[in-house]
Design an enzyme around this catalytic site. Sequence first.
Site, PDB file in Angstrom:
ATOM      1  N   HIS A 112       0.857  -1.185   0.000  1.00  0.00           N
ATOM      2  CA  HIS A 112       0.000   0.000   0.000  1.00  0.00           C
ATOM      3  C   HIS A 112       0.897   1.240   0.000  1.00  0.00           C
ATOM      4  O   HIS A 112       2.040   1.196   0.468  1.00  0.00           O
ATOM      5  CB  HIS A 112      -0.884   0.022   1.239  1.00  0.00           C
ATOM      6  CG  HIS A 112      -1.977  -1.001   1.222  1.00  0.00           C
ATOM      7  ND1 HIS A 112      -3.068  -0.900   2.045  1.00  0.00           N
ATOM      8  CD2 HIS A 112      -2.146  -2.122   0.493  1.00  0.00           C
ATOM      9  CE1 HIS A 112      -3.871  -1.927   1.818  1.00  0.00           C
ATOM     10  NE2 HIS A 112      -3.320  -2.696   0.883  1.00  0.00           N
ATOM     11  N   GLU A 168       0.929   3.833   1.858  1.00  0.00           N
ATOM     12  CA  GLU A 168       1.398   4.214   3.195  1.00  0.00           C
ATOM     13  C   GLU A 168       2.581   3.359   3.629  1.00  0.00           C
ATOM     14  O   GLU A 168       3.582   3.872   4.144  1.00  0.00           O
ATOM     15  CB  GLU A 168       0.281   4.051   4.237  1.00  0.00           C
ATOM     16  CG  GLU A 168      -0.952   4.866   3.971  1.00  0.00           C
ATOM     17  CD  GLU A 168      -2.036   4.079   3.235  1.00  0.00           C
ATOM     18  OE1 GLU A 168      -1.730   3.457   2.185  1.00  0.00           O
ATOM     19  OE2 GLU A 168      -3.181   4.098   3.692  1.00  0.00           O
ATOM     20  N   CYS A 205      -6.210   1.770   5.990  1.00  0.00           N
ATOM     21  CA  CYS A 205      -6.845   0.524   6.403  1.00  0.00           C
ATOM     22  C   CYS A 205      -6.237   0.057   7.734  1.00  0.00           C
ATOM     23  O   CYS A 205      -5.336   0.708   8.275  1.00  0.00           O
ATOM     24  CB  CYS A 205      -6.631  -0.542   5.327  1.00  0.00           C
ATOM     25  SG  CYS A 205      -4.907  -1.082   5.167  1.00  0.00           S
ATOM     26  N   CYS A 218      -2.383  -0.528   7.509  1.00  0.00           N
ATOM     27  CA  CYS A 218      -1.623   0.722   7.450  1.00  0.00           C
ATOM     28  C   CYS A 218      -1.703   1.484   8.764  1.00  0.00           C
ATOM     29  O   CYS A 218      -0.710   2.075   9.201  1.00  0.00           O
ATOM     30  CB  CYS A 218      -2.104   1.565   6.278  1.00  0.00           C
ATOM     31  SG  CYS A 218      -1.700   0.794   4.683  1.00  0.00           S
TER      32      CYS A 218
END
Length: 169
Positions: free
Chosen positions: A65, A67, A95, A98
């Site tokens: 992801h 992040e 999410c 993260c």
Amino acid sequence: MSCITLSRQMYMDSIDEKFMTLALEQASLAFQKGEVPVGAVITLGSEILAMSHNSCVSMNDPSAHAEILAIREAARRLDNYRLIDTTLYVTLEPCIMCAGAIMQARIRRVVFGAGDAKSGAVVSLYRLLHDKRLNHTVEVSGGVKRDACAEILSRFFQEKRITSKVDSE
């Protein structure tokens, strides 16, 4: 609200918009690569430590992801896994995975664009970054450039549905 407080808030809003614009540019790169268009930028003061975008498909890595990739790069640049006093700008509410990484990295502040009603772990479904039972809490600001952040995601999934429909015919 005093004039000084108002001026500081206006300055912070301007800074947040500037870095969210860079995160949106990262999201556009993800879009062009067929990745879910999420972008992230990590700063320490006014210095950019890392910029990244979702790369799960291209890296064959469900943890890639925006992040997570930005956190990894910022930690590498600082030569420290603790990202004390940093700010993470991300186009979509983080999410659970993260949010956990944000807490472990000790990021001070998270600024996100669009909320995520299906997987948001910051304000939409969960409030992990504000959970006092955990050993670190994070300052959160949401809705910065919300419309632009939501629009790129909507466009991506709309195009994906159209492509899937054409491919199945």
